[in-house]
Design an enzyme around this catalytic site. Structure first.
Site, short mmCIF file in Angstrom:
data_model
loop_
_atom_site.label_atom_id
_atom_site.label_comp_id
_atom_site.label_asym_id
_atom_site.label_seq_id
_atom_site.Cartn_x
_atom_site.Cartn_y
_atom_site.Cartn_z
N CYS A 107 0.34 -1.18 -0.07
CA CYS A 107 -0.38 -0.28 -0.58
C CYS A 107 0.42 1.47 -0.05
O CYS A 107 1.88 0.98 -1.31
CB CYS A 107 -1.19 0.24 1.51
SG CYS A 107 -2.72 0.74 0.91
N HIS A 108 0.63 2.26 0.73
CA HIS A 108 1.30 3.14 1.42
C HIS A 108 2.66 3.12 1.74
O HIS A 108 3.48 4.12 1.92
CB HIS A 108 0.49 4.84 1.93
CG HIS A 108 -0.43 4.79 1.89
ND1 HIS A 108 -1.92 4.23 1.03
CD2 HIS A 108 -0.82 6.08 0.59
CE1 HIS A 108 -2.20 5.23 -0.12
NE2 HIS A 108 -2.09 5.76 0.33
N GLY A 109 3.01 1.77 2.49
CA GLY A 109 4.47 1.58 2.87
C GLY A 109 5.75 2.13 2.24
O GLY A 109 7.01 2.36 2.44
N ALA A 110 5.03 2.17 0.95
CA ALA A 110 6.56 3.10 -0.63
C ALA A 110 7.03 3.61 -0.23
O ALA A 110 8.32 4.04 -0.72
CB ALA A 110 5.94 2.25 -1.79
#
Length: 182
Positions: A107-110
Site C-alpha cells: 500500500c502506502h508503505g512504499a
C-alpha cells in the site's frame, strides 16, 4: 509455504497503520516458524487506523538491520507519511537493502522506500496514488496484486494480502538476494 524457522522478521510501523497489513503478514511469517519483532519510531505501543494495538519491541533509533533477516513495511496513509519523515526509520529500511535482505511493502508503505533512495531501477506496485511518486523516484510502477523484484515484495491493498503473504514467505525463505541493493 516454506518453513521460516530461525528467521527474524522486523515489522516497521507507527500509529495509523492499516491493521490487516500488519496482522496478516505477521501471522503468515510466524505460522511458518519465524519470529516477528515490532519496531516503531517511539512509544510502547502503536495503534492501527481500525484500532488494533500492537506492542512495540524496539525503537528504530536503537535497532540495526543486522539483527534481522527481513523487513515488512505495512501501509496506511498516516503511518507511511510519519515514517517517511523519521530519519532512524529511513536509515533502518535502507540498511535492509544494503544488506541484500528481503523487504515486503504494501500500500502506502512504499513512501519510506522513496525516502530511503532504494526504488530507482526497481519494479514494484503500491496503492495507485503513489504511482507518480514512485515513477519520479525512478521506479517502474505496475498494477498487479503482487510484484517480486530481487527480494523486494510489493502489493497494492489488503485485498492482495494472500498473494503478498505467500511471496513474502517465499522470499524470506530464499534469504539474501544479490540484486536487493541500495
Amino acid at each position: 509455504m516454506m518453513a521460516l524457522t530461525g528467521n527474524r522478521v522486523a515489522f516497521l510501523a507507527t500509529d495509523g497503520f492499516e491493521d490487516s497489513e500488519l496482522t496478516s503478514p505477521w501471522e503468515a511469517v510466524t505460522a511458518q516458524g519465524a519470529s516477528a519483532t515490532m519496531i516503531a519510531p517511539d512509544g510502547a505501543a502503536i495503534t492501527g487506523k481500525n484500532g488494533h494495538e500492537q506492542a512495540v519491541d524496539l525503537l528504530a533509533s536503537e535497532t540495526s538491520a543486522d539483527q534481522f533477516d527481513a523487513l515488512v513495511l505495512p501501509g496506511g496513509v498516516v503511518n507511511a507519511d510519519h515514517l517517511r519523515l523519521d530519519k532512524p526509520s529511513i536509515a533502518l529500511a535502507r540498511a535492509f537493502f544494503e544488506q541484500h535482505k528481503p523487504v515486503g511493502v504494501i500500500c502506502h508503505g512504499a513512501w519510506i522506500l522513496i525516502e530511503a533512495g532504494v526504488v530507482d531501477g526497481r519494479t514494484l506496485t503500491s496503492y495507485p496514488s503513489l504511482t507518480t511518486d514512485l515513477r519520479n523516484a525512478g521506479a517502474t510502477w505496475v498494477d498487479e496484486e503482487v510484484v517480486v523484484d530481487e527480494g523486494l515484495v510489493s502489493s497494492r491493498t489488503p485485498d492482495d494480502l494472500p498473494a503478498f503473504n505467500a511471496k513474502l514467505v517465499e522470499e524470506i525463505g530464499e534469504g539474501k538476494h544479490s540484486g536487493q541493493t541500495a
